[in-house]
Motif scaffolding. Structure first.
Motif, PDB file in Angstrom:
ATOM      1  N   LEU A   9       0.830  -1.195   0.000  1.00 54.29           N
ATOM      2  CA  LEU A   9       0.000   0.000   0.000  1.00 54.29           C
ATOM      3  C   LEU A   9       0.870   1.253   0.000  1.00 54.29           C
ATOM      4  CD1 LEU A   9      -2.601  -1.064   2.721  1.00 54.29           C
ATOM      5  CD2 LEU A   9      -3.007  -0.972   0.249  1.00 54.29           C
ATOM      6  N   VAL A  10       0.432   2.259  -0.745  1.00 57.83           N
ATOM      7  CA  VAL A  10       1.079   3.574  -0.761  1.00 57.83           C
ATOM      8  C   VAL A  10       0.084   4.596  -0.223  1.00 57.83           C
ATOM      9  CG1 VAL A  10       2.136   5.373  -2.170  1.00 57.83           C
ATOM     10  CG2 VAL A  10       2.514   2.973  -2.742  1.00 57.83           C
ATOM     11  N   PHE A  11       0.531   5.410   0.730  1.00 60.29           N
ATOM     12  CA  PHE A  11      -0.272   6.493   1.291  1.00 60.29           C
ATOM     13  C   PHE A  11       0.389   7.814   0.919  1.00 60.29           C
ATOM     14  CE2 PHE A  11      -0.828   2.766   3.831  1.00 60.29           C
ATOM     15  CZ  PHE A  11      -2.116   2.799   4.341  1.00 60.29           C
ATOM     16  N   ILE A  12      -0.381   8.791   0.473  1.00 60.62           N
ATOM     17  CA  ILE A  12       0.142  10.130   0.211  1.00 60.62           C
ATOM     18  C   ILE A  12      -0.713  11.122   0.989  1.00 60.62           C
ATOM     19  CG2 ILE A  12       0.546  11.921  -1.521  1.00 60.62           C
ATOM     20  CD1 ILE A  12       1.145   9.770  -3.546  1.00 60.62           C
ATOM     21  N   GLY A  13      -0.051  11.983   1.733  1.00 64.92           N
ATOM     22  CA  GLY A  13      -0.788  12.959   2.517  1.00 64.92           C
ATOM     23  C   GLY A  13       0.154  13.953   3.174  1.00 64.92           C
ATOM     24  N   ARG A  14      -0.394  14.756   4.053  1.00 65.66           N
ATOM     25  CA  ARG A  14       0.394  15.794   4.707  1.00 65.66           C
ATOM     26  C   ARG A  14       0.883  15.298   6.072  1.00 65.66           C
ATOM     27  NH1 ARG A  14       0.686  21.102   3.774  1.00 65.66           N
ATOM     28  NH2 ARG A  14      -1.100  20.996   2.359  1.00 65.66           N
ATOM     29  N   ASP A  15       2.201  15.349   6.262  1.00 68.94           N
ATOM     30  CA  ASP A  15       2.822  15.036   7.550  1.00 68.94           C
ATOM     31  C   ASP A  15       2.329  13.694   8.087  1.00 68.94           C
ATOM     32  OD1 ASP A  15       4.496  15.467   9.687  1.00 68.94           O
ATOM     33  OD2 ASP A  15       3.013  16.599  10.842  1.00 68.94           O
ATOM     34  N   LEU A  16       2.432  12.656   7.262  1.00 68.02           N
ATOM     35  CA  LEU A  16       1.922  11.340   7.641  1.00 68.02           C
ATOM     36  C   LEU A  16       2.713  10.741   8.807  1.00 68.02           C
ATOM     37  CD1 LEU A  16       1.347   9.665   4.156  1.00 68.02           C
ATOM     38  CD2 LEU A  16      -0.316  10.855   5.592  1.00 68.02           C
ATOM     39  N   LYS A  17       2.004  10.041   9.657  1.00 63.33           N
ATOM     40  CA  LYS A  17       2.632   9.312  10.760  1.00 63.33           C
ATOM     41  C   LYS A  17       2.658   7.833  10.364  1.00 63.33           C
ATOM     42  CE  LYS A  17       1.015  12.729  14.081  1.00 63.33           C
ATOM     43  NZ  LYS A  17       0.515  13.647  13.024  1.00 63.33           N
ATOM     44  N   SER A  18       3.713   7.441   9.679  1.00 66.44           N
ATOM     45  CA  SER A  18       3.804   6.107   9.085  1.00 66.44           C
ATOM     46  C   SER A  18       3.742   5.012  10.124  1.00 66.44           C
ATOM     47  CB  SER A  18       5.095   5.984   8.270  1.00 66.44           C
ATOM     48  OG  SER A  18       5.165   6.970   7.273  1.00 66.44           O
ATOM     49  N   SER A  19       4.384   5.232  11.277  1.00 68.79           N
ATOM     50  CA  SER A  19       4.417   4.180  12.302  1.00 68.79           C
ATOM     51  C   SER A  19       3.019   3.900  12.838  1.00 68.79           C
ATOM     52  CB  SER A  19       5.351   4.587  13.441  1.00 68.79           C
ATOM     53  OG  SER A  19       4.925   5.812  14.029  1.00 68.79           O
ATOM     54  N   GLU A  20       2.191   4.929  12.971  1.00 68.44           N
ATOM     55  CA  GLU A  20       0.821   4.739  13.447  1.00 68.44           C
ATOM     56  C   GLU A  20      -0.011   3.974  12.412  1.00 68.44           C
ATOM     57  OE1 GLU A  20      -1.074   8.305  14.705  1.00 68.44           O
ATOM     58  OE2 GLU A  20       0.549   8.869  16.083  1.00 68.44           O
ATOM     59  N   ILE A  21       0.185   4.310  11.134  1.00 66.79           N
ATOM     60  CA  ILE A  21      -0.528   3.599  10.070  1.00 66.79           C
ATOM     61  C   ILE A  21      -0.156   2.129  10.089  1.00 66.79           C
ATOM     62  CG2 ILE A  21      -0.783   3.378   7.558  1.00 66.79           C
ATOM     63  CD1 ILE A  21      -0.328   6.411   7.354  1.00 66.79           C
ATOM     64  N   GLU A  22       1.155   1.855  10.165  1.00 64.68           N
ATOM     65  CA  GLU A  22       1.598   0.459  10.136  1.00 64.68           C
ATOM     66  C   GLU A  22       1.114  -0.316  11.350  1.00 64.68           C
ATOM     67  OE1 GLU A  22       5.666  -2.133   9.314  1.00 64.68           O
ATOM     68  OE2 GLU A  22       5.804   0.022   9.728  1.00 64.68           O
ATOM     69  N   SER A  23       1.158   0.286  12.516  1.00 62.81           N
ATOM     70  CA  SER A  23       0.750  -0.429  13.729  1.00 62.81           C
ATOM     71  C   SER A  23      -0.728  -0.801  13.684  1.00 62.81           C
ATOM     72  CB  SER A  23       1.049   0.411  14.969  1.00 62.81           C
ATOM     73  OG  SER A  23       0.286   1.610  14.977  1.00 62.81           O
ATOM     74  N   GLN A  24      -1.573   0.066  13.134  1.00 60.82           N
ATOM     75  CA  GLN A  24      -2.995  -0.247  13.052  1.00 60.82           C
ATOM     76  C   GLN A  24      -3.256  -1.347  12.030  1.00 60.82           C
ATOM     77  OE1 GLN A  24      -6.038   2.740  13.370  1.00 60.82           O
ATOM     78  NE2 GLN A  24      -4.538   4.331  13.881  1.00 60.82           N
ATOM     79  N   LEU A  25      -2.491  -1.333  10.931  1.00 61.00           N
ATOM     80  CA  LEU A  25      -2.647  -2.387   9.936  1.00 61.00           C
ATOM     81  C   LEU A  25      -2.203  -3.749  10.485  1.00 61.00           C
ATOM     82  CD1 LEU A  25      -1.442  -0.490   6.743  1.00 61.00           C
ATOM     83  CD2 LEU A  25      -3.710  -1.492   7.070  1.00 61.00           C
ATOM     84  N   VAL A  26      -1.098  -3.744  11.189  1.00 62.45           N
ATOM     85  CA  VAL A  26      -0.579  -4.987  11.761  1.00 62.45           C
ATOM     86  C   VAL A  26      -1.552  -5.562  12.785  1.00 62.45           C
ATOM     87  CG1 VAL A  26       1.258  -5.962  13.213  1.00 62.45           C
ATOM     88  CG2 VAL A  26       1.848  -4.419  11.327  1.00 62.45           C
ATOM     89  N   ALA A  27      -2.217  -4.678  13.511  1.00 64.77           N
ATOM     90  CA  ALA A  27      -3.128  -5.122  14.558  1.00 64.77           C
ATOM     91  C   ALA A  27      -4.481  -5.602  14.040  1.00 64.77           C
ATOM     92  CB  ALA A  27      -3.361  -3.984  15.552  1.00 64.77           C
ATOM     93  N   LEU A  28      -4.785  -5.331  12.771  1.00 62.98           N
ATOM     94  CA  LEU A  28      -6.093  -5.699  12.218  1.00 62.98           C
ATOM     95  C   LEU A  28      -6.236  -7.222  12.101  1.00 62.98           C
ATOM     96  CD1 LEU A  28      -8.750  -4.625  11.012  1.00 62.98           C
ATOM     97  CD2 LEU A  28      -7.636  -4.713   8.765  1.00 62.98           C
TER      98      LEU A  28
END
Length: 346
Positions: free
Chosen positions: A327-346
């Motif tokens: 997955l690729v995310f594009i946005g302003r000032d992204l918090k990549s670690s938070e995105i990854e942690s939520q995906l891993v926890a799903l």
């Protein structure tokens, strides 16, 4: 005199439907031999791989491909580093190419790219047939990157010192300013009144009369999109934009990409709900990628603009490839670690 190769530049904001437009052209090429340059913002090359899976172009390892991925940044900033040598290679193959399509990054300005066609080494062999700007009607209606004119007027009356145009607003206007054709896409997602309001907004932003055509999923006939013979590089002076007086331009450095590769499968509906929540928690403009789905032999393509998502299966997984979710995310000032942690926890 050798005929120049016609080049069509397809521009438009993130998620507007540029890749879908080009993919449809490749699948309905009417015998044309088409080469494609796709400019990715991010390292995973999702759009390039999606075009290669169109079942018309050979994929990697299956002969000469006509899909070229440029991934070192927006083309408007990397013209000399990436675009120029790739164009030189395509010019050498001119006898086997009828036309070239260039899909710019959703954050790129089209005008600096078109200027490159004035270079002697390119202008003798290629010409910009047209610039096509694809607009996501639903996104504009939601105010994602085109401001409400009435709201702007109210702000100006209240405070003349306010900065009313965001960098995204300027980008939207500059992509329209260079257009020979505007594709008003995803009209099936709005009602007739909203569509008319968006079309009027676009007309206000266009510096000259430009045809606007409607589409619901980027499926337009090649005869509509090719053959303009506009020689855009010769009349750029009439296509004024916000950066004409600058020697150079800068992108908003807070807009970044986050690339995630996960060696696992996801339930598509649960994943979509999570991604929609993430888009509300962070300022995420665009999400796109390939998803491995349990007990499915095909690869799922998922794309989101804000909280609005589309998904479809594009091709079977190859025997030798890992069934990863990318997955690729594009946005302003992204918090990549938070995105990854939520995906891993799903």
């Amino acid at each position: 005199m050798v005929t120049k190769i016609p080049v069509t530049v397809v521009t438009g904001f993130l998620g507007s439907g540029k890749t879908s437009l080009i993919r449809h052209l490749l699948q309905n090429n009417q015998g044309r031999r088409i080469a494609v340059l796709v400019n990715e913002f991010g390292e995973l090359g999702i759009d390039g791989e999606l075009l290669k899976s169109c079942q018309v172009c050979p994929e990697d390892g299956e002969g000469d491909t006509n899909i070229f991925e440029l991934t070192n940044g927006c083309l408007c900033c990397t013209v000399q580093e990436e675009f120029y040598p790739t164009m030189q290679e395509l010019i050498k193959r001119r006898d086997s190419i009828d036309c070239i399509l260039i899909e710019t990054s959703g954050l790129a300005l089209p005008k600096p790219l078109v200027k490159a066609f004035r270079w002697q080494e390119i202008r003798n062999a290629a010409t910009v047939d047209a610039v096509i700007t694809v607009v996501d009607c639903a996104a504009v209606a939601a105010g994602t990157f085109a401001s409400d004119p009435e709201a702007i007027a109210g702000q100006r009356q209240a405070d003349d010192s306010l900065e009313h145009e965001t960098p995204l607003q300027e980008l939207f206007e500059d992509q329209l300013a260079c257009a020979d054709l505007v594709v008003l896409n995803k009209i099936d997602l709005v009602d007739a009144e909203t569509k008319a309001r968006v079309e009027e907004l676009i007309k206000q932003e266009l510096p000259r009369v430009v045809k606007i055509i409607e589409s619901d999923c980027s499926q337009l006939d090649a005869s509509i999109l090719l053959g303009f013979q506009a020689a855009v590089e010769d009349n750029l002076d009439s296509r004024l934009n916000h950066h004409d007086t600058e020697e150079d331009h800068n992108h908003d450095e807070e807009i970044i990409s986050a690339n995630l590769i996960l060696d696992r499968t996801f339930d598509p509906e649960k994943l979509q709900l999570l991604l929609q929540r993430l888009a509300q928690q962070q300022e995420i403009y665009w999400i796109k990628g390939f998803v491995a789905v349990p007990n499915k032999s095909m690869r799922l393509v998922m794309q989101g603009v804000g909280t609005r998502f589309d998904k479809f299966y594009d091709r079977p997984w190859k025997p030798e490839e890992s069934r990863q979710t990318r997955l690729v995310f594009i946005g302003r000032d992204l918090k990549s670690s938070e995105i990854e942690s939520q995906l891993v926890a799903l």
